[in-house]
Design a protein around this motif. Structure first.
Motif, PDB file in Angstrom:
ATOM      1  N   ILE A   1      43.462  71.300  20.925  1.00  0.00           N
ATOM      2  CA  ILE A   1      42.655  72.387  21.480  1.00  0.00           C
ATOM      3  C   ILE A   1      43.340  73.707  21.137  1.00  0.00           C
ATOM      4  CG2 ILE A   1      41.686  71.017  23.373  1.00  0.00           C
ATOM      5  CD1 ILE A   1      43.700  72.334  25.245  1.00  0.00           C
ATOM      6  N   PRO A   2      42.631  74.828  21.212  1.00  0.00           N
ATOM      7  CA  PRO A   2      43.248  76.119  20.908  1.00  0.00           C
ATOM      8  C   PRO A   2      44.402  76.448  21.862  1.00  0.00           C
ATOM      9  CG  PRO A   2      40.858  76.320  20.970  1.00  0.00           C
ATOM     10  CD  PRO A   2      41.193  74.952  21.473  1.00  0.00           C
ATOM     11  N   LYS A   3      45.345  77.212  21.344  1.00  0.00           N
ATOM     12  CA  LYS A   3      46.525  77.596  22.124  1.00  0.00           C
ATOM     13  C   LYS A   3      46.129  78.367  23.383  1.00  0.00           C
ATOM     14  CE  LYS A   3      50.764  80.286  21.641  1.00  0.00           C
ATOM     15  NZ  LYS A   3      51.541  81.141  20.741  1.00  0.00           N
ATOM     16  N   SER A   4      45.149  79.263  23.271  1.00  0.00           N
ATOM     17  CA  SER A   4      44.725  80.057  24.428  1.00  0.00           C
ATOM     18  C   SER A   4      44.125  79.176  25.518  1.00  0.00           C
ATOM     19  CB  SER A   4      43.722  81.132  23.995  1.00  0.00           C
ATOM     20  OG  SER A   4      42.595  80.533  23.395  1.00  0.00           O
ATOM     21  N   THR A   5      43.389  78.142  25.116  1.00  0.00           N
ATOM     22  CA  THR A   5      42.810  77.218  26.087  1.00  0.00           C
ATOM     23  C   THR A   5      43.915  76.455  26.816  1.00  0.00           C
ATOM     24  OG1 THR A   5      40.855  76.968  24.687  1.00  0.00           O
ATOM     25  CG2 THR A   5      41.200  75.286  26.379  1.00  0.00           C
ATOM     26  N   MET A   6      44.929  76.023  26.048  1.00  0.00           N
ATOM     27  CA  MET A   6      46.041  75.298  26.661  1.00  0.00           C
ATOM     28  C   MET A   6      46.811  76.212  27.612  1.00  0.00           C
ATOM     29  SD  MET A   6      47.685  72.613  27.305  1.00  0.00           S
ATOM     30  CE  MET A   6      46.914  71.469  26.194  1.00  0.00           C
TER      31      MET A   6
END
Length: 180
Positions: free
Chosen positions: A158-163
């Protein structure tokens, strides 16, 4: 994983399928830390983890022929490794179930475990009961094994920002509990 690195990894897998065994070293250099992090969730002993990775690299020499060029190489590799680790965990669990019970002295030693250890164990168990399975794995990867947010995001694809947002939600959930 960056797209250029992922593409390089895919090329290396194709090279290995075509007989270039030397590409295995580069594959390990690109993915070793991620493989180590995944294995750390299931095994605590460094030697066991290194054995798992070495076994996987040996398996990869054969399995690389199944890789298709248009696939996500990083995802294919990490899923393959995680499946191999889970299979080993299941196999070891079956072996432990068939082992005889420990001797009386071992039970007596278990009884002497310190109160602090028991309190910490109960506390951690209570904290983890507040989290679902995915949140527990995120905690293992991020805080227990010290993986970066980018590495955890890559493991979960998943995208870094989502994590980063998920980790913040987990932290606030645990802060509501009182001690984190």
């Amino acid at each position: 994983m960056e797209e250029s690195v992922n593409k390089k990894l895919g090329e290396l897998l194709v090279d290995m399928a075509n007989g270039n065994i030397n590409a295995l070293v580069e594959v390990y250099n690109l993915t070793g830390k991620i493989l180590y992090t995944i294995a750390n969730v299931y095994y605590k002993n460094k030697e066991d983890i290194e054995d798992l990775i070495q076994d996987f690299l040996e398996t990869l020499l054969v399995k690389c022929k199944k890789f298709r060029e248009n696939k996500n190489a990083s995802a294919w590799l990490t899923i393959s490794f995680k499946n191999q680790v889970l299979n080993r965990v299941k196999r070891e669990k079956r072996i432990r179930i068939t082992d005889p019970l420990p001797e009386y002295e071992e039970f007596e030693a278990l009884r002497l475990v310190s109160d602090i250890y028991i309190e910490n164990h109960v506390f951690l168990k209570e904290i983890f009961s507040k989290l679902d399975e995915t949140e527990q794995k995120i905690i293992y990867y991020r805080f227990w094994w010290g993986s970066s947010i980018a590495e955890v995001a890559e493991i979960f694809r998943i995208p870094k920002s989502t994590m980063a947002a998920r980790i913040k939600r987990i932290e606030s959930k645990l802060q509501d509990y009182g001690k984190f």
